[in-house]
Design a protein around this motif. Structure first.
Motif, short mmCIF file in Angstrom:
data_model
loop_
_atom_site.label_atom_id
_atom_site.label_comp_id
_atom_site.label_asym_id
_atom_site.label_seq_id
_atom_site.Cartn_x
_atom_site.Cartn_y
_atom_site.Cartn_z
N ILE A 137 -0.78 49.09 65.30
CA ILE A 137 0.61 49.40 65.64
C ILE A 137 1.38 49.53 64.30
O ILE A 137 2.24 50.36 64.14
CB ILE A 137 1.08 48.22 66.50
CG1 ILE A 137 0.39 48.43 67.95
CG2 ILE A 137 2.79 48.52 66.45
CD1 ILE A 137 0.73 47.23 68.68
N ASP A 138 1.10 48.64 63.03
CA ASP A 138 1.83 48.72 61.95
C ASP A 138 1.71 49.90 61.16
O ASP A 138 2.54 50.50 60.65
CB ASP A 138 1.11 47.55 61.03
CG ASP A 138 2.02 47.16 59.86
OD1 ASP A 138 3.26 46.88 59.73
OD2 ASP A 138 1.74 47.74 58.66
N VAL B 266 -4.47 37.05 62.23
CA VAL B 266 -3.19 37.46 62.09
C VAL B 266 -2.68 36.61 60.85
O VAL B 266 -1.89 37.03 60.25
CB VAL B 266 -2.23 37.06 63.44
CG1 VAL B 266 -0.81 37.27 63.01
CG2 VAL B 266 -2.58 37.85 64.47
N ILE B 267 -3.03 35.05 60.76
CA ILE B 267 -2.63 34.46 59.55
C ILE B 267 -3.92 33.67 59.05
O ILE B 267 -4.96 33.72 59.61
CB ILE B 267 -1.48 33.43 60.08
CG1 ILE B 267 -2.25 32.43 60.99
CG2 ILE B 267 -0.32 34.01 60.23
CD1 ILE B 267 -1.20 31.24 61.47
N ARG C 24 8.54 45.59 62.52
CA ARG C 24 7.55 45.31 62.15
C ARG C 24 7.73 43.64 61.92
O ARG C 24 6.76 42.96 62.00
CB ARG C 24 7.57 45.87 60.68
CG ARG C 24 6.32 45.12 59.91
CD ARG C 24 6.13 46.17 58.61
NE ARG C 24 5.47 47.36 58.70
CZ ARG C 24 5.67 48.59 58.38
NH1 ARG C 24 6.84 48.65 58.08
NH2 ARG C 24 4.91 49.41 58.78
N SER C 25 8.83 43.16 61.44
CA SER C 25 8.98 41.61 61.29
C SER C 25 8.89 40.93 62.58
O SER C 25 8.28 39.97 62.63
CB SER C 25 10.28 41.60 60.70
OG SER C 25 10.60 40.18 60.74
N ASN C 26 9.16 41.49 63.80
CA ASN C 26 9.23 40.74 64.78
C ASN C 26 7.71 40.84 65.38
O ASN C 26 7.26 39.76 66.13
CB ASN C 26 10.01 41.57 65.96
CG ASN C 26 11.45 41.27 65.81
OD1 ASN C 26 11.99 40.43 65.23
ND2 ASN C 26 12.36 42.36 66.37
N LEU C 27 6.90 41.82 65.04
CA LEU C 27 5.55 41.90 65.29
C LEU C 27 4.91 40.66 64.71
O LEU C 27 3.98 40.23 65.09
CB LEU C 27 5.01 43.15 65.41
CG LEU C 27 5.45 44.09 66.37
CD1 LEU C 27 5.05 45.61 66.00
CD2 LEU C 27 4.87 43.87 67.61
N GLU C 28 5.29 40.46 63.45
CA GLU C 28 4.51 39.41 62.73
C GLU C 28 4.74 38.04 62.94
O GLU C 28 3.97 37.21 62.91
CB GLU C 28 5.25 39.59 61.18
CG GLU C 28 4.50 40.80 60.43
CD GLU C 28 2.95 40.58 60.01
OE1 GLU C 28 2.36 39.71 60.10
OE2 GLU C 28 2.30 41.74 60.29
N PRO D 132 3.98 43.54 71.68
CA PRO D 132 4.40 44.72 71.13
C PRO D 132 4.89 45.88 71.87
O PRO D 132 5.63 46.58 71.38
CB PRO D 132 2.63 44.99 71.00
CG PRO D 132 1.85 43.80 70.72
CD PRO D 132 2.55 42.71 71.64
N VAL D 133 4.62 45.74 73.01
CA VAL D 133 5.19 46.94 73.96
C VAL D 133 6.71 46.70 74.19
O VAL D 133 7.33 47.63 74.03
CB VAL D 133 4.84 46.70 75.43
CG1 VAL D 133 5.65 47.72 76.37
CG2 VAL D 133 3.18 47.41 75.52
#
Length: 387
Positions: A304-305, A91-92, A361-365, A370-371
């Motif tokens: 998801i993105d 992720v990072i 999208r920002s929240n997922l980052e 996800p759900v």
């Protein structure tokens, strides 16, 4: 006076549709006196920024001496000792990885003209990680070149942007991507055009859609399902379906590779096929499994993105129709449904939904579940109001 034509040969043969960028990098690689030692290549997903970065690295390392083609092939294959590449699938990008890059950047080239450090997806660096790179980018050794890749320069800290020379790639046209897909795969031109349009000119995604009818069908099913959301119950159901589809996609993409990596590691460690893993090497196997889990998480988030990108195109088309423009729709196959939606909704409601997709999208980052993030977004779709 006409400029000389660009020769698309090794290492530039895989760089497509970026003649101006190729010419600029060729000129830089040929003139050490004007070389910049920190570059940022930006462009939308699928524009070829990583491909261009490795082509540039190959040219920098190989120079003009004997055996140039052999050296370039080594660089392009990722096996040359003067190339250090970071292809994160997490992720990072971790601080540990960044520190390792900085340490390598201070080594002198062992065989080539330069030591080149390529960082793919540099936008995945947190602020703390970016700060690790700052001094190395500001004062690199004379024969070290950094090449960062990101969707845009806005994805990096201003302190990073001020220390690099930015090269922005052009966004290819739908027709250009469609022609390339036909050349590569031989699919029907109509399918290639549809795929390039639905992928919004992302070459890799366009090729996948063009060669996988199930992917095209799944995309349309998800968009139609979202168009049919009417309440909280629908939002919960569709959010679950999106995450389930992304999870299955991620597993399909990573399962075969994960198994091959595990088998290769066990062979290297001398563990016979089917035998129990000895305690002495269990730590190495666990480390591999942890890395694979991080990759699976990233693959799920990317899936998801991609759905969020498709939904943005859906409501972008709706807004275009509300403005009376119908000549540049992405989702032409859904035009009748989109016209009905454009008539039923206000422009403000459409903009509210688009804003909520961006927020999701920002929240997922930032590691939102996800759900839950998708449920919240779809409740906004159903109601026209943010929860």
């Amino acid at each position: 006076m006409e400029s000389a034509p660009i020769v698309h040969e090794l290492p530039w043969g895989d760089v497509w549709g970026q003649d101006e960028a190729v010419a600029q990098l060729q000129a830089a690689a040929s003139d050490p006196a004007s070389m910049t030692h920190a570059w940022l290549i930006t462009g939308p997903p699928g524009s070829g920024r990583s491909t261009l970065a490795y082509a540039f690295a190959a040219r920098l390392i190989a120079g003009d001496g004997d055996g140039v083609d052999h050296v370039m092939r080594q660089v392009l294959a990722g096996t040359h000792p003067d190339l250090t590449a970071l292809r994160t699938e997490g992720v990072i990008i971790s601080i540990k990885d960044a520190r390792a890059l900085v340490e390598r950047s201070y080594f002198s080239p062992s065989l080539g003209r330069y030591r080149v450090i390529v960082v793919e997806d540099a936008d995945r660096m947190t602020e703390r990680t970016s700060n690790v790179l700052l001094k190395a980018l500001e004062e690199p050794p004379e024969r070290t070149v950094w090449i960062l890749c990101a969707p845009s320069d806005a994805d990096l800290l201003p302190t990073i942007r001020s220390r690099v020379r930015t090269l922005r790639l052009r966004d290819p046209e739908v027709a250009d991507v469609a022609r390339l897909i036909v050349q590569r795969t031989g699919v029907d031109p109509a399918v290639a055009e549809q795929s390039a349009r639905l992928a919004q000119r992302h070459i890799g995604m366009a090729q996948r859609l063009a060669t996988d009818a199930a992917s095209r069908t799944r995309r349309e099913q998800i968009l139609r399902a979202v168009l049919g959301v009417r309440g909280v119950g629908d939002a919960v159901e569709i959010a679950g379906r999106i995450v389930q589809a992304a999870t299955e996609d991620a597993k399909a993409l990573t399962a075969e590779r994960d198994e091959a990596e595990r088998a290769s590691l066990l062979r290297t460690l001398g563990v016979p096929e089917g035998a129990a893993v000895p305690p002495a090497v269990r730590g190495q196997v666990n480390a591999l499994e942890d890395e694979q889990k991080r990759r699976a998480t990233r693959s799920l988030r990317d899936g998801i993105d991609r759905v969020l990108t498709d939904l943005q195109s859906l409501y972008r088309d709706t807004l275009m129709l509300q403005f009376g423009r119908d000549t540049d729709l992405i989702n032409r196959e859904l035009e009748q449904d989109l016209r009905a939606l454009a008539a039923a909704w206000t422009m403000q409601r459409t903009l509210t939904v688009l804003d909520q997709i961006t927020l999701t999208r920002s929240n997922l980052e930032f590691n939102a579940a996800p759900v839950l993030a998708l449920e919240s977004m779809l409740i906004t779709v159903a109601s026209g109001r943010t929860p």
